[in-house]
Design a protein around this motif. Structure first.
Motif, short mmCIF file in Angstrom:
data_model
loop_
_atom_site.label_atom_id
_atom_site.label_comp_id
_atom_site.label_asym_id
_atom_site.label_seq_id
_atom_site.Cartn_x
_atom_site.Cartn_y
_atom_site.Cartn_z
N GLY A 84 0.82 -1.21 0.00
CA GLY A 84 0.00 0.00 0.00
C GLY A 84 0.85 1.25 0.00
O GLY A 84 0.60 2.20 -0.77
N SER A 85 1.89 1.26 0.82
CA SER A 85 2.74 2.46 0.85
C SER A 85 3.49 2.62 -0.45
O SER A 85 3.68 3.74 -0.94
CB SER A 85 3.75 2.42 2.01
OG SER A 85 3.57 1.31 2.80
N LEU A 86 3.90 1.49 -1.05
CA LEU A 86 4.60 1.60 -2.32
C LEU A 86 3.67 2.11 -3.42
O LEU A 86 4.08 2.88 -4.29
CB LEU A 86 5.20 0.24 -2.71
CG LEU A 86 6.40 -0.17 -1.89
CD1 LEU A 86 6.79 -1.60 -2.18
CD2 LEU A 86 7.58 0.76 -2.16
N CYS A 87 2.41 1.69 -3.38
CA CYS A 87 1.43 2.21 -4.33
C CYS A 87 1.29 3.71 -4.18
O CYS A 87 1.26 4.44 -5.17
CB CYS A 87 0.05 1.61 -4.07
SG CYS A 87 -0.21 0.06 -4.88
N ALA A 88 1.15 4.12 -2.92
CA ALA A 88 0.99 5.55 -2.67
C ALA A 88 2.20 6.31 -3.20
O ALA A 88 2.07 7.36 -3.85
CB ALA A 88 0.81 5.80 -1.18
N LEU A 89 3.38 5.75 -2.97
CA LEU A 89 4.60 6.39 -3.44
C LEU A 89 4.61 6.46 -4.98
O LEU A 89 4.91 7.50 -5.57
CB LEU A 89 5.83 5.59 -2.96
CG LEU A 89 7.18 6.18 -3.31
CD1 LEU A 89 7.36 7.51 -2.61
CD2 LEU A 89 8.30 5.22 -2.92
N THR A 90 4.23 5.34 -5.59
CA THR A 90 4.19 5.30 -7.05
C THR A 90 3.23 6.33 -7.60
O THR A 90 3.52 7.05 -8.56
CB THR A 90 3.74 3.90 -7.53
OG1 THR A 90 4.57 2.93 -6.95
CG2 THR A 90 3.82 3.80 -9.03
#
Lengths: 292, 252, 297
Positions: free
Chosen positions: C139-145
């Motif tokens: 989820g955090s990586l998605c948000a970052l992306t």
């Protein structure tokens, strides 16, 4: 040994060249890469299988009926989908993606109806082949090569001499000009796809007779055919033929050391090299870049 | 002609055996409007394509401020002060008038991906400056109300005006305008011509391809008539119009 | 519940994959079928490092990004020399070559058997093991992306990308080095896909080449087609739709192979349907119709 490799190369190239010519015909006349041709390549031998196994028709009759049946399928597909896209002036990319979707549907229908296991339509008795200096070629393989040569010649004659061939060339060069000259461009495109379908179907049957069939056989063959067309020069049938020969020889002989599992990658490395350094293919003329 | 601002020397180009340009030479002075006229196929647009790097000539060179443009890629030529419009109008129809204009500014740190993340303040500041400049240019030509309209929704005349504005945004010193007033309404023709006429005052040079001879007479300081890739006549608008070679070419 | 979390994690992985491809294809107009290759390289690099030199997760991800980025540059570099429709074929070629290497270089990649026993990530002492924890990570990586992509797309750089998509020649005439932009966006997209690959590898703890075939590339590009080329949120919706669809079929009680075929058929029909009637997808702004006069061959 070397001779055996050449024979293997010739046999393989006989299938690639037929579907390659079909693909290049569509590429020139309709200006897009038709992935669904790979599905038609597969559907044709499966039609023959259906006629032979489910209805009990003799093998030769099954084959003779399967090819026009597949071409009829192509007509249906064209009138329901491609015709609309061409009239709407959809970009080649959109049409390519549609043909991809079509391929996926058709291939999975074949899987659903017939299963994923290998199916056989060749005669069960062991075929006696020829032996040339310790290299073996089965009768089916020999027939493959001969039929390929016959069909290549037929296609060349068709394109050069017949009325439909001239129309095909006209539309390939300039569709608007062709339309203005009274050519039914839509009909010509339909013809190109039907002829291509016939060639591909024939190639599918030849391959099925030699190495049996699976639902996914078409995509690999189509891709090889496209590579052959691009590296040979899609503008001329002779180009595709040379491309197919070149490809098969490099794969079977040049990559002999590495083994068959690298055939595919090898083909694509060759393709990339051509796209980068000789995009017009072995015999093509330099393509004009987009004018400003 | 040497040591001047913008020199085209002996440019020759053939396409598939057809001579498009044949030993064409001319000079453009700073703050001069040079008209380029001639029948279709005379090689005018090909000349523009050679100057702007979209076509490589078989022979000859183009010297601008001492640099030979022929060896440069087209984006580089565009960034050193030469801007052009296209005979068949080109704009990004899916971007707004504002965005099309902003595209042309030369100094845009935000165009470097590193700057977006590591120098974001500086990039935003420059973007805001460019924004101000874009708005003021667009307002000055009367497109202020259309700022956030998609370029595809403009009238043809407004689109031609926009493509001219883009050349200003690029800060170009030499503008190559390919049929800037063809196919548009008279009021817009007047507007565009008056904008072009003002360019010498800003020490900008213009090369203008046009079939509209009244327009050419009106704004150009000098005119060149060419046909079949060759310069036939050169001089003031009146001189060229009255040149018997030119009259003969038009009658033929 | 675990099942639901698993689906969400998969959605997360595909969001990263499809957004990164959207930057290349939807925003810049470079249709690429090589994306599963970048995904796969990321997964394999991270896994091989974790298995062979036991380096920490973040280091593995960094190396995965770098290697994938280099590959991205290789694929993107010819984009100017190889013309439009042929470029798709070139990316297809790259995809097959990458797959071949993963599948056939048995001594290095394990070949068709793949790699097993991939350790779960430990990030600054946090051992990511449960589904919830993986969901947090992805989820955090998605948000970052999404954040990175939004910044890129709304910047002057993004403006140039859109210009390249619609009319390359115009972009050149505006002074933009089109080749450089194409290269850079490929590197960025490939790097992001590598991250998804690295996380996928240590989530499933086992990878083999069949997850990274041309069909996977086609799946990712379908997400963009359905969600919308040139739309970030559309891509998210597209990912949700295409990832959950086969799961819904699972409940229809069909035998596994039949379900797989039916899923593909629905999926092929969606592809055709969208391309024929709504090429812009659900929320997109690019309809795969290259613009600019004279761009028709």
């Amino acid at each position: 040994m070397f001779l055996q490799l050449i024979i293997n190369a010739l046999v393989a190239s006989s299938w690639y060249v037929l579907i390659g010519i079909g693909a290049s015909l569509i590429l020139r006349t309709c200006r897009f890469f038709d992935i669904s041709l790979g599905a038609l390549f597969t559907v044709c031998p499966y039609f023959a299988f259906l006629l032979k196994e489910w209805f009990g028709f003799p093998l030769v009759l099954s084959i003779v009926l399967a090819i026009p049946s597949t071409m009829l399928l192509e007509v249906i597909i064209y009138t329901s989908m491609y015709s609309f896209l061409f009239r709407a002036k959809a970009s080649p990319l959109i049409i390519l993606l549609v043909s991809l979707g079509l391929y996926i549907i058709l291939q999975n229908l074949v899987s659903l109806i017939f299963g994923d296991d290998t199916k056989i339509i060749r005669p069960i008795e062991v075929q006696e082949g020829l032996s040339i200096f310790s290299a073996k070629i089965s009768s089916i393989q020999g027939v493959s090569i001969l039929i390929a040569i016959f069909l290549i010649t037929l296609t060349i004659v068709l394109i050069r001499k017949s009325k439909i061939g001239k129309a095909l060339r006209a539309v390939a060069i300039d569709p608007e000009l062709a339309a203005v000259s009274g050519i039914e461009v839509d009909l010509v495109r339909l013809w190109s796809m039907v002829i291509a379908c016939g060639l591909a179907g024939a190639a599918g049957i030849l391959m099925a007779l030699d190495i049996d069939m699976t639902p996914t056989m078409g995509l690999d063959a189509l891709v090889m055919g496209l590579v052959a067309a691009i590296i040979g020069g899609p503008e001329k049938v002779i180009g595709v033929t040379l491309g197919a020969l070149f490809l098969a020889i490099v794969q079977h002989i040049g990559l002999w050391e590495l083994g068959p599992k690298w055939h595919e990658a090898g083909a694509f490395v060759i393709l990339l090299l051509f796209l980068l350094f000789r995009p017009e293919g072995l015999i093509g003329r330099k393509v004009k870049k987009a004018t400003v | 002609m040497s040591g001047s601002w913008f020199d085209i020397n002996d440019v020759t180009k053939s396409f598939n055996g057809l001579r498009a340009l044949s030993g064409f030479s001319c000079s453009v002075k700073k703050g001069e409007i040079l008209g380029l006229i001639g029948p279709n196929g005379a090689g005018k647009t090909t000349l523009f394509n050679v100057i702007t790097g979209f076509v490589v000539p078989d022979y000859g060179n183009v010297i601008f401020k001492g640099i030979d443009l022929v060896s440069l890629p087209s984006h580089k030529i565009a960034s050193i002060g030469i801007a052009r419009t296209f005979q068949i109008l080109r704009l990004i129809l899916q971007l707004t008038v504002f965005e099309n204009t902003m595209l042309f500014f030369r100094d845009q740190p935000g165009e470097k991906i590193g700057n977006i993340f590591f120098r974001s303040k500086m990039s935003s500041k420059k973007e805001a400056e460019n924004r101000e400049k874009a708005i003021s240019i667009l307002e000055s030509v009367g497109l202020g109300e259309k700022l956030f309209e998609y370029a595809g929704n403009l009238s043809y005349g407004q689109q031609k005006l926009l493509s001219l504005v883009c050349c200003f945004a690029a800060g170009a010193n030499v503008l190559l305008l390919d049929e800037p007033v063809a196919g548009i309404a008279p009021e817009m023709i007047e507007k565009i011509l008056s904008i072009i006429s003002d360019l010498p005052r800003q020490l900008k040079s213009v090369m203008l391809i046009e079939h509209n001879l009244d327009a050419v007479m009106q704004v150009c300081n000098r005119v060149i008539f060419m046909d079949a890739g060759v310069k036939i006549s050169e001089g003031s608008p009146l001189e060229v119009r009255n040149d018997p070679k030119v009259i003969r070419a038009y009658i033929d | 519940m675990e099942y639901l979390l698993h689906i969400l994690i998969l959605i997360g992985i595909y969001v990263i994959l499809s957004i990164s491809l959207n930057l290349i294809s939807g925003f810049t107009g470079l249709i690429s079928l090589a994306h599963a290759g970048f995904y796969g390289v990321g997964a394999y690099v991270a896994s091989l490092m974790a298995l062979n030199i036991h380096s920490p997760f973040l280091v593995n991800v960094l190396c995965a990004i770098i290697l994938s980025g280099i590959l991205g540059a290789l694929v993107g570099a010819p984009a100017l020399r190889i013309h439009d429709d042929y470029f798709v074929i070139a990316t297809f070629a790259f995809q097959v070559i990458i797959f071949s290497i993963l599948n056939n270089w048995v001594s290095f990649t394990g070949g068709p058997i793949g790699l097993a026993g991939i350790p779960q990530p430990i990030i600054f002492g946090w051992n990511v093991s449960s589904h919830i924890e993986f969901l947090l990570l992805i989820g955090s990586l998605c948000a970052l992306t999404l954040w990175v992509s939004r910044r890129v797309v709304n910047s002057p750089f993004g403006r140039v990308l859109k210009a390249i998509r619609e009319d390359e020649i115009f972009a050149q005439a505006a002074g933009k080095n089109v080749a450089k932009y194409k290269l850079q966006i490929f590197v960025l997209g490939a790097g992001m896909a590598a991250v998804a690959g690295a996380v996928y590898a240590c989530y499933i703890t086992f990878i083999d080449p069949t997850s990274f075939t041309i069909m996977e590339s086609i799946f990712i590009i379908s997400i963009i087609i359905i969600g919308g080329a040139g739309s970030l949120w559309g891509t998210v919706i597209g990912a949700v739709v295409l990832v959950t669809l086969p799961e819904v079929l699972r409940f229809a009680g069909l035998p596994a192979t039949v379900a797989a075929n039916i899923r593909q058929i629905i999926y092929g029909s969606l592809l055709i349907g969208f391309m024929m009637w709504r090429p812009k997808g659900l929320l997109g702004e690019y309809s795969f119709q290259r613009g600019g006069p004279g761009s028709e061959r």
